[in-house]
Design a protein around this motif. Structure first.
Motif, PDB file in Angstrom:
ATOM      1  N   ILE A 169       0.798  -1.206  -0.173  1.00  0.00           N
ATOM      2  CA  ILE A 169      -0.045   0.102   0.007  1.00  0.00           C
ATOM      3  C   ILE A 169       0.881   1.230  -0.087  1.00  0.00           C
ATOM      4  O   ILE A 169       0.556   2.205  -0.621  1.00  0.00           O
ATOM      5  CB  ILE A 169      -0.949   0.204   1.145  1.00  0.00           C
ATOM      6  CG1 ILE A 169      -2.052  -1.152   0.747  1.00  0.00           C
ATOM      7  CG2 ILE A 169      -1.657   1.396   1.371  1.00  0.00           C
ATOM      8  CD1 ILE A 169      -2.982  -1.250   2.182  1.00  0.00           C
ATOM      9  N   ALA A 170       2.062   1.076   0.434  1.00  0.00           N
ATOM     10  CA  ALA A 170       2.843   2.409   0.489  1.00  0.00           C
ATOM     11  C   ALA A 170       3.604   2.568  -0.687  1.00  0.00           C
ATOM     12  O   ALA A 170       4.037   3.681  -0.999  1.00  0.00           O
ATOM     13  CB  ALA A 170       4.113   2.017   1.795  1.00  0.00           C
ATOM     14  N   SER A 171       3.414   1.544  -1.573  1.00  0.00           N
ATOM     15  CA  SER A 171       3.876   1.984  -2.842  1.00  0.00           C
ATOM     16  C   SER A 171       2.891   2.473  -3.964  1.00  0.00           C
ATOM     17  O   SER A 171       3.220   3.106  -4.995  1.00  0.00           O
ATOM     18  CB  SER A 171       4.484   0.513  -3.656  1.00  0.00           C
ATOM     19  OG  SER A 171       5.382  -0.256  -2.983  1.00  0.00           O
ATOM     20  N   ILE A 172       1.552   2.642  -3.545  1.00  0.00           N
ATOM     21  CA  ILE A 172       0.529   3.296  -4.129  1.00  0.00           C
ATOM     22  C   ILE A 172       0.644   4.664  -3.752  1.00  0.00           C
ATOM     23  O   ILE A 172       0.218   5.165  -2.520  1.00  0.00           O
ATOM     24  CB  ILE A 172      -0.802   2.665  -4.013  1.00  0.00           C
ATOM     25  CG1 ILE A 172      -0.700   1.249  -4.149  1.00  0.00           C
ATOM     26  CG2 ILE A 172      -1.941   3.420  -4.775  1.00  0.00           C
ATOM     27  CD1 ILE A 172      -2.128   0.384  -3.857  1.00  0.00           C
ATOM     28  N   ARG A 173       1.472   5.678  -4.648  1.00  0.00           N
ATOM     29  CA  ARG A 173       1.378   6.933  -4.332  1.00  0.00           C
ATOM     30  C   ARG A 173       0.448   7.950  -4.382  1.00  0.00           C
ATOM     31  O   ARG A 173       0.066   8.957  -3.946  1.00  0.00           O
ATOM     32  CB  ARG A 173       2.503   7.390  -5.262  1.00  0.00           C
ATOM     33  CG  ARG A 173       3.859   6.782  -5.207  1.00  0.00           C
ATOM     34  CD  ARG A 173       4.956   7.305  -6.065  1.00  0.00           C
ATOM     35  NE  ARG A 173       5.238   8.707  -5.696  1.00  0.00           N
ATOM     36  CZ  ARG A 173       5.832   9.526  -6.671  1.00  0.00           C
ATOM     37  NH1 ARG A 173       6.360   8.774  -7.724  1.00  0.00           N
ATOM     38  NH2 ARG A 173       6.256  10.718  -6.090  1.00  0.00           N
ATOM     39  N   GLU A 174      -0.778   7.253  -4.930  1.00  0.00           N
ATOM     40  CA  GLU A 174      -2.059   8.429  -5.050  1.00  0.00           C
ATOM     41  C   GLU A 174      -2.836   8.290  -3.936  1.00  0.00           C
ATOM     42  O   GLU A 174      -3.345   7.277  -3.542  1.00  0.00           O
ATOM     43  CB  GLU A 174      -2.934   8.084  -6.462  1.00  0.00           C
ATOM     44  CG  GLU A 174      -3.860   9.021  -6.745  1.00  0.00           C
ATOM     45  CD  GLU A 174      -4.891   8.535  -7.989  1.00  0.00           C
ATOM     46  OE1 GLU A 174      -5.683   9.202  -8.263  1.00  0.00           O
ATOM     47  OE2 GLU A 174      -4.154   7.723  -8.696  1.00  0.00           O
ATOM     48  N   ASN A 175      -2.996   9.484  -3.235  1.00  0.00           N
ATOM     49  CA  ASN A 175      -3.476   9.464  -2.171  1.00  0.00           C
ATOM     50  C   ASN A 175      -3.215   8.552  -0.959  1.00  0.00           C
ATOM     51  O   ASN A 175      -3.750   7.799  -0.271  1.00  0.00           O
ATOM     52  CB  ASN A 175      -5.144   9.151  -2.191  1.00  0.00           C
ATOM     53  CG  ASN A 175      -5.792  10.274  -3.027  1.00  0.00           C
ATOM     54  OD1 ASN A 175      -5.605  11.479  -3.229  1.00  0.00           O
ATOM     55  ND2 ASN A 175      -6.656  10.028  -4.028  1.00  0.00           N
ATOM     56  N   ALA A 176      -1.864   8.398  -1.092  1.00  0.00           N
ATOM     57  CA  ALA A 176      -1.144   7.651  -0.071  1.00  0.00           C
ATOM     58  C   ALA A 176      -1.445   7.560   1.447  1.00  0.00           C
ATOM     59  O   ALA A 176      -1.961   6.753   1.955  1.00  0.00           O
ATOM     60  CB  ALA A 176       0.463   7.485  -0.369  1.00  0.00           C
ATOM     61  N   GLY A 181      -4.395   5.765   6.133  1.00  0.00           N
ATOM     62  CA  GLY A 181      -5.253   5.800   6.972  1.00  0.00           C
ATOM     63  C   GLY A 181      -6.427   4.958   7.289  1.00  0.00           C
ATOM     64  O   GLY A 181      -6.788   4.194   8.290  1.00  0.00           O
ATOM     65  N   LEU A 182      -7.036   4.763   5.894  1.00  0.00           N
ATOM     66  CA  LEU A 182      -8.229   3.854   5.842  1.00  0.00           C
ATOM     67  C   LEU A 182      -7.642   2.289   6.112  1.00  0.00           C
ATOM     68  O   LEU A 182      -8.388   1.592   7.018  1.00  0.00           O
ATOM     69  CB  LEU A 182      -8.669   3.952   4.601  1.00  0.00           C
ATOM     70  CG  LEU A 182      -9.360   5.220   4.372  1.00  0.00           C
ATOM     71  CD1 LEU A 182      -9.972   5.166   2.496  1.00  0.00           C
ATOM     72  CD2 LEU A 182     -10.876   5.437   4.944  1.00  0.00           C
ATOM     73  N   PHE A 183      -6.627   1.857   5.632  1.00  0.00           N
ATOM     74  CA  PHE A 183      -6.083   0.496   5.915  1.00  0.00           C
ATOM     75  C   PHE A 183      -6.056   0.310   7.278  1.00  0.00           C
ATOM     76  O   PHE A 183      -6.339  -0.779   7.807  1.00  0.00           O
ATOM     77  CB  PHE A 183      -4.721   0.335   4.998  1.00  0.00           C
ATOM     78  CG  PHE A 183      -4.325  -0.912   5.375  1.00  0.00           C
ATOM     79  CD1 PHE A 183      -4.518  -2.014   4.679  1.00  0.00           C
ATOM     80  CD2 PHE A 183      -2.937  -1.106   6.087  1.00  0.00           C
ATOM     81  CE1 PHE A 183      -4.116  -3.277   4.822  1.00  0.00           C
ATOM     82  CE2 PHE A 183      -2.422  -2.392   6.090  1.00  0.00           C
ATOM     83  CZ  PHE A 183      -2.964  -3.375   5.632  1.00  0.00           C
ATOM     84  N   MET A 184      -5.553   1.037   8.062  1.00  0.00           N
ATOM     85  CA  MET A 184      -5.276   1.144   9.383  1.00  0.00           C
ATOM     86  C   MET A 184      -6.504   0.950  10.417  1.00  0.00           C
ATOM     87  O   MET A 184      -6.586   0.488  11.299  1.00  0.00           O
ATOM     88  CB  MET A 184      -4.068   2.109   9.982  1.00  0.00           C
ATOM     89  CG  MET A 184      -2.799   2.006   9.519  1.00  0.00           C
ATOM     90  SD  MET A 184      -1.891   0.403   9.567  1.00  0.00           S
ATOM     91  CE  MET A 184      -0.314   0.778   8.844  1.00  0.00           C
ATOM     92  N   ALA A 185      -7.484   2.024   9.702  1.00  0.00           N
ATOM     93  CA  ALA A 185      -8.700   2.109  10.345  1.00  0.00           C
ATOM     94  C   ALA A 185      -9.387   0.626  10.202  1.00  0.00           C
ATOM     95  O   ALA A 185     -10.291   0.458  11.354  1.00  0.00           O
ATOM     96  CB  ALA A 185      -9.422   3.135   9.715  1.00  0.00           C
ATOM     97  N   VAL A 186      -9.343  -0.012   9.236  1.00  0.00           N
ATOM     98  CA  VAL A 186      -9.955  -1.511   9.173  1.00  0.00           C
ATOM     99  C   VAL A 186      -9.386  -2.228  10.207  1.00  0.00           C
ATOM    100  O   VAL A 186      -9.990  -3.231  10.806  1.00  0.00           O
ATOM    101  CB  VAL A 186      -9.640  -1.956   7.682  1.00  0.00           C
ATOM    102  CG1 VAL A 186     -10.249  -3.332   7.796  1.00  0.00           C
ATOM    103  CG2 VAL A 186     -10.464  -1.200   6.752  1.00  0.00           C
ATOM    104  N   ARG A 378       8.436   8.963   2.966  1.00  0.00           N
ATOM    105  CA  ARG A 378       9.269  10.063   2.713  1.00  0.00           C
ATOM    106  C   ARG A 378      10.795  10.230   3.005  1.00  0.00           C
ATOM    107  O   ARG A 378      11.464  10.992   2.368  1.00  0.00           O
ATOM    108  CB  ARG A 378       8.590  11.210   3.559  1.00  0.00           C
ATOM    109  CG  ARG A 378       7.199  11.596   3.130  1.00  0.00           C
ATOM    110  CD  ARG A 378       6.673  12.975   3.553  1.00  0.00           C
ATOM    111  NE  ARG A 378       6.147  12.597   5.129  1.00  0.00           N
ATOM    112  CZ  ARG A 378       5.125  12.376   5.496  1.00  0.00           C
ATOM    113  NH1 ARG A 378       4.225  12.130   4.764  1.00  0.00           N
ATOM    114  NH2 ARG A 378       5.010  12.036   6.859  1.00  0.00           N
ATOM    115  N   VAL A 379      11.261   9.465   3.835  1.00  0.00           N
ATOM    116  CA  VAL A 379      12.474   9.430   4.463  1.00  0.00           C
ATOM    117  C   VAL A 379      13.465   8.311   3.734  1.00  0.00           C
ATOM    118  O   VAL A 379      14.646   8.215   3.837  1.00  0.00           O
ATOM    119  CB  VAL A 379      12.773   9.659   6.032  1.00  0.00           C
ATOM    120  CG1 VAL A 379      12.059  10.777   6.344  1.00  0.00           C
ATOM    121  CG2 VAL A 379      12.392   8.382   6.609  1.00  0.00           C
ATOM    122  N   LEU A 380      13.078   7.210   3.350  1.00  0.00           N
ATOM    123  CA  LEU A 380      13.597   5.827   2.992  1.00  0.00           C
ATOM    124  C   LEU A 380      13.789   5.835   1.358  1.00  0.00           C
ATOM    125  O   LEU A 380      12.912   6.245   0.752  1.00  0.00           O
ATOM    126  CB  LEU A 380      12.799   4.541   3.708  1.00  0.00           C
ATOM    127  CG  LEU A 380      12.874   4.691   5.058  1.00  0.00           C
ATOM    128  CD1 LEU A 380      12.065   3.267   5.486  1.00  0.00           C
ATOM    129  CD2 LEU A 380      14.331   4.634   5.798  1.00  0.00           C
TER     130      LEU A 380
END
Length: 445
Positions: A169-176, A181-186, A378-380
């Protein structure tokens, strides 16, 4: 004199070698390669198909993380019953968390190697099968040593899937940020719903049948992963949704060595260990705390539901606030406020007040993990992102076992009243680690 037949017109293939000449970023929409060579209507249809596939992939990964939350949320209501059935104290029952911790660490280390050799799709299915085996063992109500060994197996499975799904999911840059946030909310939704079921089973003679519900979810998770990702590597799965995943690393060292040589990876992993540990410790031990210290009744198991409700809500409701003031500053504010409300639970002897404060702590802790993952993005370096986030997530899952065990061991000697000072100390240490992490500059390509 016969005429020479006319030569066929020369066809110049403008596309030949064009894609190779384009410098692609590691996460580049596939349809950009076709700019100027496909009609707008065709590109629009392709993009719609890719968007649909992306949604299906996202929902499938969310189903796994729902199971992960379900697993963690079940512990709180069941711990008192497990102690009663097996006749063990705080320290011995905490071996559940020790075995899960060893499983998480095993899975996190193995994932860095397996992800390169087997690929994303196969590792996800392998992890899901570990969970199916674990829940099958637990549902049978085996002797205590076998029961806790199942937590080791489950830990490996969760670590493998968590590492790969978060990295994907971190590789999907659009609305990352929104997607994370939604993924973790689930996850919070799973942890919210499981105490409702686990509390009911904890009062039944066959309490262990609760794990049959977990087994059913785990089997459906395996089926969904096979159908959607079809055992494919991450590069192919991302290509299906219009993203090209390119390794731009020029280092001669392996990804594993580069990951472990990065300072930010270790700082963020340490933060994840403490954060996830604190989150699961509150959800797991707060029920025992309320019963033993505040005199709560049999329905105290629903307090875990309140905490995880706050966790889920915070990850969605506070998205706008994170964007408004910046995620780095937002996390500092959440950490300070969480410490204040933990002090209220510690020093204010009110059952109702403690329940409300625990729910608010859930809201404040909720956004922290998505912020952590976004910050890592952002940093890696991009070519290390999946493996690095996988390691960070795996260490975090180890914290979900290690910290509750430490709390249980201390409670065995000094009482469960020590829960709150331990949590305050952990939150303070998390704040210090966040201050040491690199600021969110653009990661190198």
């Amino acid at each position: 004199m016969s005429k020479r037949p006319p030569r066929p017109p020369c066809k110049l293939d403008l596309t030949e070698g064009f894609v190779d000449a384009v410098e692609l970023s590691p996460v580049t929409p596939v349809d950009k390669q076709n700019d100027g060579f496909e009609s707008p209507s065709v590109l629009s249809a392709i993009r719609r198909t890719q968007k649909t596939r992306e949604k299906i992939q996202f929902v499938t990964l969310c189903w796994f993380v729902y199971l992960e939350g379900w697993n963690d949320g079940s512990n709180g209501p069941l711990l008192p019953r497990i102690q009663e059935v097996y006749g063990v104290g705080y320290a011995v029952v905490s071996l559940i968390f020790v075995f899960a911790c060893v499983g998480f660490i095993t899975g996190a280390v193995s994932n860095v190697i397996l992800a390169e050799r087997l690929g994303f799709g196969k590792v996800m299915v392998l992890g899901s099968l570990f969970q199916v085996v674990a829940y099958s063992i637990e549902a049978s109500g085996p002797p205590f040593p076998v029961f806790i060994f199942a937590y080791f197996i489950n830990g490996i499975g969760i670590a493998l899937q968590n590492a790969n799904s978060v990295g994907y999911i971190a590789s999907i840059r659009e609305n990352a940020e929104v997607k994370m946030g939604l993924f973790m909310a689930v996850y919070g939704a799973g942890a919210l719903s499981s105490p409702l079921v686990a509390t009911q089973f904890s009062h039944l003679p066959r309490w262990n049948l609760h794990y049959l519900t977990s087994l059913g979810i785990a089997i459906s998770n395996t089926i969904a992963l096979i159908i959607v990702f079809r055992l494919k590597p991450q590069r192919e799965c991302l290509a299906e949704i219009g993203i090209v995943d390119v390794d731009n690393s020029t280092s001669e060292h392996s990804h594993l060595r580069q990951i472990f040589a990065n300072k930010d990876v270790h700082l963020l992993a340490a933060f994840a260990l403490l954060y996830v540990g604190a989150e699961v410790t509150v959800g797991g031990w707060i029920v025992t705390y309320i019963i033993d210290v505040r005199g709560g009744g049999p329905s105290s198991g629903y307090i875990s539901t309140g905490f995880f409700s706050g966790l889920m809500a915070g990850r969605v409701v506070l998205l706008w606030f994170n964007e408004k003031i910046g995620e780095r500053l937002a996390l500092f504010i959440y950490a300070v406020l969480a410490i204040i409300f933990e002090l209220i639970v510690w020093f204010v002897p009110s059952l109702v007040g403690d329940v409300v404060a625990v729910c608010i702590v859930g809201v404040l802790l909720g956004p922290m993990y998505p912020i952590l993952v976004n910050h890592a993005g952002r940093v890696l370096p991009r070519w290390l992102l999946t493996g690095a986030i996988g390691w960070i997530a795996g260490v975090g899952q180890a914290g979900s076992a290690l910290v509750p065990f430490i709390v249980g061991a201390i409670a065995q000697k000094s009482g469960i009243k020590t829960l709150q000072p331990i949590l305050v100390g952990i939150l303070g240490l998390m704040t210090a680690l966040w201050a040491l992490a690199s600021r969110g500059s653009r990661r190198p390509d």
